[in-house]
Design a protein around this motif. Structure first.
Motif, PDB file in Angstrom:
ATOM      1  N   THR A 198       0.939  -1.308   0.481  1.00 53.46           N
ATOM      2  CA  THR A 198      -0.625   0.065  -0.426  1.00 53.46           C
ATOM      3  C   THR A 198       1.072   1.276  -0.140  1.00 53.46           C
ATOM      4  OG1 THR A 198      -1.745  -1.357   1.175  1.00 53.46           O
ATOM      5  CG2 THR A 198      -1.918   1.118   1.661  1.00 53.46           C
ATOM      6  N   SER A 199       1.372   1.664  -0.970  1.00 50.91           N
ATOM      7  CA  SER A 199       2.246   2.417  -1.114  1.00 50.91           C
ATOM      8  C   SER A 199       2.436   3.430  -2.907  1.00 50.91           C
ATOM      9  CB  SER A 199       3.998   1.520  -0.846  1.00 50.91           C
ATOM     10  OG  SER A 199       4.090   1.160  -2.037  1.00 50.91           O
ATOM     11  N   SER A 200       3.220   4.211  -3.072  1.00 49.07           N
ATOM     12  CA  SER A 200       3.238   4.545  -4.730  1.00 49.07           C
ATOM     13  C   SER A 200       4.620   3.866  -4.926  1.00 49.07           C
ATOM     14  CB  SER A 200       3.469   5.638  -4.413  1.00 49.07           C
ATOM     15  OG  SER A 200       4.983   6.071  -4.431  1.00 49.07           O
TER      16      SER A 200
ATOM     17  N   THR B  97       7.144   4.373  -5.386  1.00 44.88           N
ATOM     18  CA  THR B  97       8.476   5.327  -5.252  1.00 44.88           C
ATOM     19  C   THR B  97       8.885   3.895  -3.790  1.00 44.88           C
ATOM     20  OG1 THR B  97       8.007   7.441  -5.714  1.00 44.88           O
ATOM     21  CG2 THR B  97       9.747   6.931  -4.263  1.00 44.88           C
ATOM     22  N   GLY B  98       7.915   4.602  -3.292  1.00 39.46           N
ATOM     23  CA  GLY B  98       7.799   3.405  -1.276  1.00 39.46           C
ATOM     24  C   GLY B  98       8.716   1.544  -1.616  1.00 39.46           C
TER      25      GLY B  98
ATOM     26  N   GLU C 232      12.575   2.071  -2.302  1.00 42.14           N
ATOM     27  CA  GLU C 232      12.476   2.686  -1.278  1.00 42.14           C
ATOM     28  C   GLU C 232      13.029   1.633   0.176  1.00 42.14           C
ATOM     29  OE1 GLU C 232      11.380   5.844   0.946  1.00 42.14           O
ATOM     30  OE2 GLU C 232      12.597   5.721   2.847  1.00 42.14           O
TER      31      GLU C 232
ATOM     32  N   ARG D 283      16.863   0.032   1.077  1.00 40.65           N
ATOM     33  CA  ARG D 283      16.871  -0.003   2.453  1.00 40.65           C
ATOM     34  C   ARG D 283      16.900  -1.886   2.495  1.00 40.65           C
ATOM     35  NH1 ARG D 283      16.334   3.551   5.855  1.00 40.65           N
ATOM     36  NH2 ARG D 283      14.914   5.283   5.408  1.00 40.65           N
TER      37      ARG D 283
ATOM     38  N   ASP E  22      18.433  -2.116   9.232  1.00 39.26           N
ATOM     39  CA  ASP E  22      17.661  -1.215   9.501  1.00 39.26           C
ATOM     40  C   ASP E  22      17.095  -0.818   8.406  1.00 39.26           C
ATOM     41  OD1 ASP E  22      17.298   1.727   9.777  1.00 39.26           O
ATOM     42  OD2 ASP E  22      18.733   2.435   8.581  1.00 39.26           O
ATOM     43  N   ALA E  23      16.235  -2.213   7.909  1.00 40.12           N
ATOM     44  CA  ALA E  23      15.593  -2.342   6.351  1.00 40.12           C
ATOM     45  C   ALA E  23      13.856  -1.512   6.885  1.00 40.12           C
ATOM     46  CB  ALA E  23      14.932  -3.406   6.151  1.00 40.12           C
ATOM     47  N   GLY E  24      13.580  -1.658   8.464  1.00 39.05           N
ATOM     48  CA  GLY E  24      12.429  -0.785   8.635  1.00 39.05           C
ATOM     49  C   GLY E  24      10.885  -2.634   8.549  1.00 39.05           C
ATOM     50  N   PHE E  25       9.951  -1.371   8.921  1.00 40.15           N
ATOM     51  CA  PHE E  25       8.516  -2.496   9.267  1.00 40.15           C
ATOM     52  C   PHE E  25       8.254  -1.977   7.856  1.00 40.15           C
ATOM     53  CE2 PHE E  25       6.117  -3.237  12.634  1.00 40.15           C
ATOM     54  CZ  PHE E  25       6.435  -4.961  13.016  1.00 40.15           C
ATOM     55  N   TYR E  26       7.888  -0.707   8.046  1.00 42.51           N
ATOM     56  CA  TYR E  26       6.559  -0.073   6.676  1.00 42.51           C
ATOM     57  C   TYR E  26       6.766  -0.722   4.529  1.00 42.51           C
ATOM     58  CZ  TYR E  26       2.721   1.646   4.510  1.00 42.51           C
ATOM     59  OH  TYR E  26       1.327   1.489   3.453  1.00 42.51           O
ATOM     60  N   LEU E  27       8.277  -0.624   4.794  1.00 43.66           N
ATOM     61  CA  LEU E  27       8.559  -1.237   3.625  1.00 43.66           C
ATOM     62  C   LEU E  27       9.842  -2.114   3.521  1.00 43.66           C
ATOM     63  CD1 LEU E  27       9.274   2.606   2.562  1.00 43.66           C
ATOM     64  CD2 LEU E  27       7.170   1.654   1.892  1.00 43.66           C
TER      65      LEU E  27
ATOM     66  N   TRP F 292       0.173  -5.106   6.827  1.00 40.67           N
ATOM     67  CA  TRP F 292      -0.910  -4.415   7.234  1.00 40.67           C
ATOM     68  C   TRP F 292      -2.311  -4.825   6.319  1.00 40.67           C
ATOM     69  CZ3 TRP F 292       3.324  -3.824   9.909  1.00 40.67           C
ATOM     70  CH2 TRP F 292       4.451  -3.749   9.238  1.00 40.67           C
TER      71      TRP F 292
ATOM     72  N   THR G 180       0.269   8.150   0.845  1.00 44.40           N
ATOM     73  CA  THR G 180      -0.292   6.956  -0.029  1.00 44.40           C
ATOM     74  C   THR G 180       0.531   5.874   1.160  1.00 44.40           C
ATOM     75  OG1 THR G 180      -0.762   8.288  -1.390  1.00 44.40           O
ATOM     76  CG2 THR G 180      -0.876   5.539  -1.509  1.00 44.40           C
TER      77      THR G 180
ATOM     78  N   GLU H 132       6.281   4.243  11.245  1.00 41.70           N
ATOM     79  CA  GLU H 132       6.850   4.491  10.798  1.00 41.70           C
ATOM     80  C   GLU H 132       7.633   5.928   9.918  1.00 41.70           C
ATOM     81  OE1 GLU H 132       8.722   0.954   8.576  1.00 41.70           O
ATOM     82  OE2 GLU H 132      10.320   1.797   7.931  1.00 41.70           O
TER      83      GLU H 132
ATOM     84  N   ARG I 149      11.586   7.385  12.256  1.00 37.94           N
ATOM     85  CA  ARG I 149      12.265   7.646  11.751  1.00 37.94           C
ATOM     86  C   ARG I 149      12.885   9.079  11.637  1.00 37.94           C
ATOM     87  NH1 ARG I 149      14.700   3.538   8.537  1.00 37.94           N
ATOM     88  NH2 ARG I 149      13.530   1.820   8.365  1.00 37.94           N
TER      89      ARG I 149
ATOM     90  N   TYR J  47       3.291  -2.707  18.758  1.00 39.88           N
ATOM     91  CA  TYR J  47       3.695  -2.580  17.702  1.00 39.88           C
ATOM     92  C   TYR J  47       4.482  -1.040  17.289  1.00 39.88           C
ATOM     93  CZ  TYR J  47       1.073  -2.384  12.818  1.00 39.88           C
ATOM     94  OH  TYR J  47       0.695  -2.664  11.677  1.00 39.88           O
TER      95      TYR J  47
ATOM     96  N   HIS K 130      12.327  -1.701  14.577  1.00 40.61           N
ATOM     97  CA  HIS K 130      13.157  -1.909  12.879  1.00 40.61           C
ATOM     98  C   HIS K 130      13.601  -1.234  12.468  1.00 40.61           C
ATOM     99  CE1 HIS K 130      11.595  -6.540  12.433  1.00 40.61           C
ATOM    100  NE2 HIS K 130      10.894  -6.001  13.421  1.00 40.61           N
ATOM    101  N   CYS K 131      13.320  -0.011  13.114  1.00 36.97           N
ATOM    102  CA  CYS K 131      14.124   1.613  12.122  1.00 36.97           C
ATOM    103  C   CYS K 131      15.480   1.489  12.886  1.00 36.97           C
ATOM    104  CB  CYS K 131      12.789   2.471  12.107  1.00 36.97           C
ATOM    105  SG  CYS K 131      11.561   1.919  11.404  1.00 36.97           S
TER     106      CYS K 131
ATOM    107  N   TYR L 220      10.617   8.464   1.315  1.00 32.37           N
ATOM    108  CA  TYR L 220       9.055   7.847   1.403  1.00 32.37           C
ATOM    109  C   TYR L 220       7.998   8.698   2.380  1.00 32.37           C
ATOM    110  CZ  TYR L 220       4.713   5.774  -0.612  1.00 32.37           C
ATOM    111  OH  TYR L 220       3.490   6.248  -1.067  1.00 32.37           O
TER     112      TYR L 220
END
Lengths: 358, 358
Positions: free
Chosen positions: A60-62, A64-65, A68, A72, A215-220, A236, B60, B68, B72, B90, B97-98, B219
């Motif tokens: 759920t992103s464009s 571009t997300g 990224e 990451r 450091d890859a993160g969660f959302y992406l 999500w 988006t 997140e 960040r 969460y 994760h970040c 993003y």
């Protein structure tokens, strides 16, 4: 609704009324069996579209997300980016904003990096990933991904990341056979859905590296997207109405004869533009013959022409086309000929452009 | 469509047919004056909803993406997170994760952290941000944000980040007056839109810190979202059909008397649940009186009851409710009473639940 077929933006593309209407589906639980079944049923078609046996994930992103996410999850320290237009530069900037180093290999606007250029760059510089835009939406240049992939694969431990934003869905993609590690697109391009969904796939090699990134993160996180897509679960709370539109669109594509028919139609639209250019003689395409995107044409007007005025007049006549994203590319306008558009729609536009150009 | 008013999921909430239909708008350029005017026209209502003079930005992504982004862009090294349910945990996990440290202050499920607990924690531990879930969607607990904000504001250089996923739009939020640095929600909660848009706002203090974060990314960069929202431009290629749904929904809210009427309706729905609980006697709410969310109720059934069976039977009868997100919270089911639902819809559901419970 009857206006369908006049939006030639490089995105958001025209969405067929039937696909728009799929968004009217009342909301239901994204954690339900129903959602799981919808996601599972879409996989074979999406995998054919990407040319992969790996799961195609939805974000759920464009797009571009997802770019990224690719940076990451797939770049340790340094990525080599071929930059011949707006979106190549975009990839490099994204990497830098994520704290990575981007080594830019600039190519002339309208051109894509060649296998020789890439091989020379990889022999000189140490990087852990290479990023290339397949179809550069700002210029219409098409990169030779199979040839470039061969060069990358000759180096061990270098991942090959491809921005397929305007190539995936518009032409055959053979991600696994070519040896690409990451491919992605956005819903509002050749898929012809409203914007808001990213679609991507990653190789096992990519996922192995992604699982070790700290450091890859969660959302992406791509590793997470792959793992959840393997279970046909949504990640999500997903964009439910856009998933319903995607389900409808894949059914339409199957009904119309499948992906090869869709790819052939995109190739035919490029042919329509090329014949028009040849017939006129006073306009040309920024990208050279044989290396042109089947989804986007950057049409270069004669010196002194006023592309902004042309775009405005076209809009008054009911037609939407795109402008230059980088003024240094010259006096051009961009035609997005993808999604559910046909050569007949395109001929309608070109007739009006011809009338306006005189 | 006539089924509207039977979806009591904690999200995605029921979307009014008129709002769903706004997604039928044909696509147009997100870089156009038309989009800029739509975004500008929505600001005053969104700012009233968040209680801020800062621009409300649209992402988006789901709200998780904005959380997140908050981590960040707003956490240097270490964030204190009050965890009394699934979404508190969460937030903490997202921070980890970040690559940040999360100091968890656990509170009993159904309870929210108190000002005293927070003050004691802040006196003992050095953190650069505090994160609290306003309305914990897994338990129905409502935190006292104004009191907690006072405690945070007593410390210089500590930012206060609030997950307002099921509070924003459901009750008055006075972000600026309370002194909150970051608030966000998702489209599929009290706004009653399809999922896929995140909505948020950030204080000047937050933006100042965000501008100095080196790894905030692209993003989900909050500084970038604020700067672009200030110009009423969309960020990336936005979810156009969801923005059209939001525009329609804000017009409906204005037509129905504005935010205060909507907030009062949510408060009335909590009252409906409370009266039903009192009248029955054999069920109770997980959250204590006076600290309950106006948008979500976690209904605790008697020991030995079968919430999964109840949820299944309700679904067969055409009603959607949520299950427990954490089995340790006890035998419960969750009623999302938000968005365009009314006390009359809720009474319809509760009558059926009463019939099934006997």
């Amino acid at each position: 609704m009857s206006d369908f077929g006049r939006n030639f933006l490089p995105g958001p593309t025209d969405v067929h009324p039937e696909v728009l209407a799929a968004q009217l589906t009342p909301m239901f639980s994204h954690r339900s069996k129903r959602m799981q079944e919808i996601l599972a049923a879409m996989q074979p078609s999406l995998q054919e579209c990407f040319g992969t046996a790996q799961p195609v994930f939805l974000s759920t992103s464009s797009a571009t997300g997802l770019i990224e996410g690719a940076v990451r999850s797939g770049v340790r320290q340094r990525v080599l980016v071929a930059t011949g237009g707006y979106f190549g530069e975009y990839f490099a900037k994204t990497a830098e904003h994520c704290g990575k180093q981007a080594l830019r290999i600039p190519v002339e606007p309208g051109r894509a990096i060649t296998a020789e250029q890439l091989a020379a760059a990889l022999d000189t510089h140490k990087v852990d990933a290479v990023a290339v835009v397949h179809s550069e939406s700002s210029t219409g240049a098409l990169a030779d991904i199979p040839a470039l992939a061969k060069v990358v694969r000759a180096k061990s431990d270098v991942l090959f990341l491809v921005d397929g934003v305007t190539s995936v869905g518009a032409m055959p993609i053979l991600m696994d056979a070519w040896g690409v590690d990451f491919y992605c697109t956005g819903s509002q391009k050749a898929m012809a859905l409203p914007p808001g969904l990213g679609l991507g796939a990653a190789s096992e090699r990519f996922v192995a590296r992604a699982s070790q990134q700290r450091d890859a993160g969660f959302y992406l996180s791509i590793a997470r997207m792959v793992s959840i897509a393997r279970q046909n679960l949504p990640i999500w709370t997903p964009a439910v109405s856009l998933i319903m539109a995607l389900e409808c669109q894949l059914a339409r594509i199957a009904r119309d004869g499948g992906w090869p028919i869709r790819w052939a139609r995109h190739r035919a639209m490029l042919g329509t533009v090329e014949r028009w250019i040849t017939a006129r003689g006073d306009v040309k395409l920024l990208a050279p013959e044989g290396a042109r995107s089947p989804a986007i044409s950057s049409v270069l007007l004669p010196d002194g022409a006023d592309p902004a005025g042309l775009i405005r007049t076209l809009e008054e006549r009911g037609y939407l086309v795109g402008g230059a994203l980088d003024p240094s590319h010259g006096p051009l306008f961009r035609i997005g000929h993808m999604g559910d558009l046909t050569p007949a729609h395109l001929e309608g536009l070109l007739a009006v452009v011809s009338e306006l150009l005189g």
